[in-house]
Design an enzyme around this catalytic site. Structure first.
Site, PDB file in Angstrom:
ATOM      1  CD  GLU B  51      -1.753  -2.321   1.698  1.00 11.44           C
ATOM      2  OE1 GLU B  51      -0.566  -2.557   1.981  1.00 11.44           O
ATOM      3  OE2 GLU B  51      -2.682  -3.144   1.885  1.00 11.44           O
ATOM      4  CG  PHE B 113      -8.905  -9.401  11.944  1.00  5.86           C
ATOM      5  CD1 PHE B 113      -7.610  -9.774  12.276  1.00  5.86           C
ATOM      6  CD2 PHE B 113      -9.290  -9.446  10.614  1.00  5.86           C
ATOM      7  CE1 PHE B 113      -6.720 -10.186  11.291  1.00  5.86           C
ATOM      8  CE2 PHE B 113      -8.406  -9.867   9.631  1.00  5.86           C
ATOM      9  CZ  PHE B 113      -7.116 -10.235   9.979  1.00  5.86           C
ATOM     10  CD  GLN B 114      -6.864  -7.123   8.099  1.00 12.12           C
ATOM     11  OE1 GLN B 114      -7.851  -6.985   7.394  1.00 12.12           O
ATOM     12  NE2 GLN B 114      -5.708  -7.572   7.631  1.00 12.12           N
ATOM     13  CE  LYS B 163     -17.488  -6.714   4.640  1.00 14.58           C
ATOM     14  NZ  LYS B 163     -17.128  -8.067   5.069  1.00 14.58           N
ATOM     15  CG  MET B 471      22.963  12.079   1.731  1.00 10.86           C
ATOM     16  SD  MET B 471      24.111  13.177   0.875  1.00 10.86           S
ATOM     17  CE  MET B 471      23.091  13.774  -0.479  1.00 10.86           C
TER      18      MET B 471
END
Lengths: 204, 563
Positions: B51, B113-114, B163, B471
């Site tokens: 993502e 959950f999640q 949802k 760097m």
């Protein structure tokens, strides 16, 4: 903190009283407080409640201006979408008040002393029990500090202060809503009079 | 009005807002949305591999096209993975619309959950965000969020939808008008302030324009050229402003800052008037604030009032967009030239040629960038990661148009390059697009090579492989007494890795092969990876050490030039 000079309240040096009119939406308090945290602006007090307009809340924030230039505080507040209007009242003559409840230890012997003190500060007794008393006092921070100091020798069980709310003196406002002039005019007409400030009937 | 599910409303709303591509990754709570996606053939969904990349792709898409980029993640880890990408877009003010699903309303706040409080997490890195609790609110939310995202100073927005809100149906009522009483960007610029700025410009003996990202976002390149030419003002840009003023223009003096051109830094430091346009006087650009050009007067034009006076006191503040303010300013200034001042900067450039590439048998990274510039006629879109290669890509490629250099300047996000290049290529399918990668950063998002294959995108990947986090090595070398800790990396075989993904790969080990490899990549139709095994010890010069002033810019030491 402030000092009253000739009835005009001024902020303590470096402190600013900022009024933010904000959308009454979930999370808005977090957005504001999170902004202050992230930018390192110190909050002395923050008070929030309904305003005169539906859907808008009014926040009164006392900012330690030494922690950030006040125009940055205002501009950063304005960047929040939910913040509709920001005013730094420190530039104005304002009335600033705070409410405090003080639960003080007391007994039959010294209760009268405490009531005398409360009288001097024009504090109200809002609860009383055999060994404690709740005083409610309204005023600027100095006044409340004064009462707290006087109560300390008796034993303060609990102290709760609201933080400052403030308003500009005179007709000027810090609001954003439409005052619905037509409705106001109708109301006054129904009472047989003109809206304040307009010419009296006799001059028609 | 029609009855629709929340998912339909979201997609229809996005389509009305001009969204044609969503970079996303499915998961439990966004399944209703994915289920609805086939009903909207006008929206192309690009399946990413992480993502974070979805957010970078949306960002790259936005930066290349000037349109809003859109990314999508599921709840919990899907949403938190977006955070780095959202913050990258936040720091560089690019319009990214992030859409996330969340657990059903009845489960919100119960640590199911999640579940992640993504609106809370992203408060401080979005322009605004929304948690939508009723399907009826979706149309207005999408409309408002897109409006906030694109207008004023652009920036990311996040819309989080539980949802069951995707699944519930409601009457669909697309709002034609929106009124955000707390959001009214000032774009016009105050006439009196513009007049005062014009007066200061007319009086100035050594004026300089510093053009930033805002010039690019308000499409003000032509207006900037007009102003610079009429008033004879030399122009330098910030790192993100590269391309806002054509670098081939006689009044262009490169860009300033920590690794900017010596003469650009000196010009900024010796000017008597700085006209900052669409930039924010950042520390990487200006060096130590308190010692920046004492006595300079500043005219600051920016659409965000909070940027004005934030780091420096400003003589004339102008809140407005560059595209509105610059033409009016150009109209009012006197036609003039500053030959002495320009000659002084020219002389600085002759005496301190920051972009000179020394003769060397080694494969110098500067040489690779310059060869790429020459081989592509300076026409390619260049997307970089963060570090040494980013600075060399900024220095040694010369940019002629806005949106040509796409780079994470503010947040400095390693791993930005490949996904952002994918987004840029999706936005501009006809434009040759090169991802210039560090060997370290590339490995943060290399899995997105799979997207190149899936979508048939001909992005060319140039890895500047020196086996170091270059760097960081440079800083340890210069400021930590050459105590190299945790910077040397054993790299995988990048060519085999490309091969494993089904991408053509090529390793370049000598200077002589550089040009032909680039030519080969350009003629090859598909995506291609070149592993340039560049010189390992090369440092980026010039340099303003962290905490130093622009006047203390250091140039390449003689012993390094002798290498």
């Amino acid at each position: 903190m402030n000092t009253a000079v000739n009835g005009v309240v001024k902020d303590r040096a470096g402190h600013h009283t900022v009024v933010a009119i904000v959308e009454d939406k979930p999370g808005v308090l977090m957005r504001v407080s999170s902004l202050f945290r992230r930018r390192g602006f110190n909050i002395e007090s923050l008070t929030v409640g309904h305003s005169e307009a539906e859907g808008l809340s009014r926040m009164t924030i006392v900012v330690d201006g030494t922690s950030a230039p006040i125009d940055q505080v205002e501009k950063q507040l304005y960047k929040l979408i939910d913040v509709v209007k920001v005013t730094d009242l420190s530039q104005e003559d304002m009335v600033a008040r705070e409410l405090a409840m003080i639960k003080v230890r007391c007994n039959n012997v010294n209760r009268h002393e405490l009531l005398d003190i409360a009288n001097v500060f024009r504090a109200d007794v809002v609860d009383i029990a055999t060994n404690s008393i709740i005083l409610q006092v309204v005023g600027d921070e100095d006044k409340i500090d004064g009462l707290v100091k006087m109560c300390e020798p008796y034993g303060i069980r609990e102290l709760s202060r609201t933080g400052r709310i403030a308003m500009v003196r005179g007709t000027k406002t810090t609001t954003v809503h439409d005052p619905e002039p037509e409705r106001i005019r109708q109301f006054h007409a129904s009472q047989g009079r003109r809206v304040e400030g307009e010419l009296p009937f006799s001059s028609d | 009005m029609a009855r629709m599910t929340g998912a339909q409303m979201v997609l229809d709303g996005l389509q009305r807002e001009g969204v044609d591509t969503i970079f996303g990754y499915p998961g439990g709570v966004v399944l209703p949305l994915y289920d609805t996606l086939p009903q909207f053939p006008g929206i192309r969904h690009i399946l990413v591999r992480h993502e974070q990349s979805a957010a970078h792709m949306a960002d790259g898409y936005a930066r290349a096209s000037g349109r809003m980029g859109t990314c999508l993640g599921t709840s919990g880890p899907g949403a938190t993975n977006l955070v780095t990408g959202i913050c990258t877009s936040w720091m560089d003010s690019t319009p990214v619309f992030a859409l996330t699903g969340n657990v059903a309303r009845s489960l919100l706040g119960r640590d199911g959950f999640q579940e992640a409080d993504i609106t809370g997490i992203t408060h401080s890195i979005t322009k605004h965000n929304y948690l939508v609790m009723r399907p009826e609110e979706i149309p207005l939310t999408v409309r408002e969020a897109a409006h906030i995202c694109r207008t004023g100073r652009p920036g990311p927005v996040l819309v989080d939808i539980p949802k069951d809100v995707f699944q519930e149906t409601a009457e669909y009522d697309w709002p034609e008008q929106i009124n955000l009483r707390g959001y009214k960007p000032t774009v016009d610029g105050h006439a009196g302030m513009i007049r005062r700025a014009a007066e200061l410009i007319d009086q100035a003996e050594r004026p300089i324009i510093i053009a930033g990202h805002g010039v690019i976002w308000s499409d003000a390149q032509a207006a900037l050229v007009e102003l610079a030419e009429k008033a004879g003002i030399p122009v330098i840009t910030t790192f993100l402003g590269i391309g806002g003023f054509p670098e081939s223009h006689p009044l262009s003096y490169g860009w300033l800052g920590m690794h900017g051109m010596f003469y650009a830094n000196m010009a900024a430091d010796k000017a008597d008037l700085v006209i900052g346009v669409g930039m924010r006087f950042d520390d990487r650009a200006m060096g130590r604030f308190k010692d920046f050009n004492p006595g300079v007067k500043i005219v600051h034009i920016d659409i965000d009032p909070a940027e004005i006076g934030k780091n420096f006191p400003v003589a004339v503040p102008i809140v407005g967009s560059a595209e509105n303010v610059l033409p009016r300013l150009a109209e009012q200034v006197k036609e003039t030239k500053h030959p002495q001042w320009v000659r002084w900067i020219d002389q600085q450039r002759e005496e301190h040629p920051s972009l000179y590439i020394r003769e060397s048998r080694r494969m110098l990274p500067q040489y690779v960038v310059r060869t790429l510039y020459e081989e592509t006629n300076g026409d390619a879109n260049i997307v970089t990661g963060v570090g040494q290669h980013q600075m060399w890509a900024g220095q040694h490629y010369f940019y002629k148009r806005p949106r040509q250099l796409i780079t994470s300047g503010g947040l400095g996000t390693m791993g930005f390059e490949l996904p952002a290049a994918i987004g840029a290529q999706v936005a501009c399918p006809e434009t040759e697009t090169w991802a210039i990668c560090g060997d370290g950063g590339f490995q943060m998002t290399l899995q997105e090579m799979a997207v190149l294959v899936d979508e048939g995108l001909p992005v060319k990947i140039a890895i500047f492989n020196n086996g170091y986090l270059g760097m960081v090595r440079q800083w340890q070398h210069l400021f930590y007494d050459k105590n190299l800790v945790a910077v040397a990396m054993t790299q995988p075989d990048f060519v085999k890795l490309a091969d494993a993904y089904g991408i053509r790969g090529l390793r370049v080990e000598t200077k002589a092969e550089v040009a032909s490899a680039i030519r080969e990549a350009r003629t090859y139709k598909g995506p291609m990876l070149i592993d340039f095994q560049i010189d390992q010890e090369e440092n980026v010069w010039p340099m303003v050490p962290a905490g130093a002033a622009l006047s203390e810019t250091i140039e390449a030491p003689a012993e390094e030039l002798a290498r």
